[in-house]
Design a protein around this motif. Structure first.
Motif, PDB file in Angstrom:
ATOM      1  N   GLY A 106      47.165  39.712  53.704  1.00 38.90           N
ATOM      2  CA  GLY A 106      45.913  40.172  52.574  1.00 38.90           C
ATOM      3  C   GLY A 106      45.923  39.006  51.036  1.00 38.90           C
ATOM      4  N   THR A 107      44.759  39.560  50.998  1.00 38.51           N
ATOM      5  CA  THR A 107      44.622  38.324  49.115  1.00 38.51           C
ATOM      6  C   THR A 107      44.361  39.821  47.631  1.00 38.51           C
ATOM      7  OG1 THR A 107      43.465  36.390  47.995  1.00 38.51           O
ATOM      8  CG2 THR A 107      41.583  38.160  49.111  1.00 38.51           C
ATOM      9  N   GLN A 108      44.957  38.940  46.693  1.00 40.84           N
ATOM     10  CA  GLN A 108      44.998  40.175  45.752  1.00 40.84           C
ATOM     11  C   GLN A 108      43.152  39.985  45.275  1.00 40.84           C
ATOM     12  OE1 GLN A 108      47.186  42.911  44.528  1.00 40.84           O
ATOM     13  NE2 GLN A 108      45.074  43.790  43.595  1.00 40.84           N
ATOM     14  N   VAL A 109      43.069  41.223  44.930  1.00 40.07           N
ATOM     15  CA  VAL A 109      41.659  40.810  43.758  1.00 40.07           C
ATOM     16  C   VAL A 109      41.899  41.917  42.801  1.00 40.07           C
ATOM     17  CG1 VAL A 109      39.055  41.561  43.800  1.00 40.07           C
ATOM     18  CG2 VAL A 109      39.955  40.359  45.403  1.00 40.07           C
ATOM     19  N   THR A 110      41.898  41.447  41.599  1.00 38.23           N
ATOM     20  CA  THR A 110      42.123  41.622  40.391  1.00 38.23           C
ATOM     21  C   THR A 110      40.978  42.146  39.631  1.00 38.23           C
ATOM     22  OG1 THR A 110      44.412  41.835  40.495  1.00 38.23           O
ATOM     23  CG2 THR A 110      43.643  42.671  38.118  1.00 38.23           C
ATOM     24  N   VAL A 111      40.125  43.494  39.331  1.00 34.13           N
ATOM     25  CA  VAL A 111      38.636  43.206  38.205  1.00 34.13           C
ATOM     26  C   VAL A 111      39.332  43.497  37.042  1.00 34.13           C
ATOM     27  CG1 VAL A 111      36.366  43.532  38.110  1.00 34.13           C
ATOM     28  CG2 VAL A 111      37.177  42.853  39.945  1.00 34.13           C
ATOM     29  N   SER A 112      39.503  42.985  35.635  1.00 37.22           N
ATOM     30  CA  SER A 112      40.269  43.407  34.400  1.00 37.22           C
ATOM     31  C   SER A 112      38.642  44.027  33.571  1.00 37.22           C
ATOM     32  CB  SER A 112      40.264  42.990  33.708  1.00 37.22           C
ATOM     33  OG  SER A 112      39.418  41.824  33.401  1.00 37.22           O
ATOM     34  N   SER A 113      38.699  45.057  33.264  1.00 35.84           N
ATOM     35  CA  SER A 113      37.933  45.878  32.360  1.00 35.84           C
ATOM     36  C   SER A 113      37.814  45.454  30.818  1.00 35.84           C
ATOM     37  CB  SER A 113      37.823  47.753  31.875  1.00 35.84           C
ATOM     38  OG  SER A 113      39.725  47.991  31.321  1.00 35.84           O
TER      39      SER A 113
END
Length: 113
Positions: A106-113
């Motif tokens: 997998g490849t991590q995707v992190t979306v910050s608010s």
């Protein structure tokens, strides 16, 4: 079959990322290739897929924001993700199906608010 996913990262809400899945051998030999995601506390879910003929399928949450495409010359499938939201935070997994499913890391995707 070996699948190498890349392109994840940390982005702000509304940002974009393009994920890549490089496959060993011709991607046209696979019946279907796709992207799934796995978020903490949730089940793995399909994001988008593309058949050998080029037909695409998207999860409802991906429609209008994500685009799956491929470059057969590079044996690579892409997932362009626009207008990312915090709920899109997950590990994104590349998948190929020929006789049985194959998974890349997998490849991590992190979306910050």
């Amino acid at each position: 079959v070996q699948l190498q996913a890349s392109g994840g990262g940390l982005v702000q809400t509304g940002g974009s990322l393009r994920l890549s899945c490089a496959a060993s051998g011709s991607i046209l030999a696979y019946d279907v290739m796709g992207w799934y995601r796995l978020a903490p506390g949730k089940q793995r879910e399909l994001v988008a897929s593309i058949t050998a003929r080029g037909s695409t399928n998207y999860a409802d949450f991906a429609k209008g924001r994500f685009t799956i495409s491929r470059d057969a010359a590079k044996n690579t499938v892409y997932l362009q993700m626009n207008n990312l939201k915090p709920d899109d935070t997950a590990v994104y997994l590349c998948n190929a199906f020929v006789f049985r499913p194959y998974w890349g890391q997998g490849t991590q995707v992190t979306v910050s608010s």
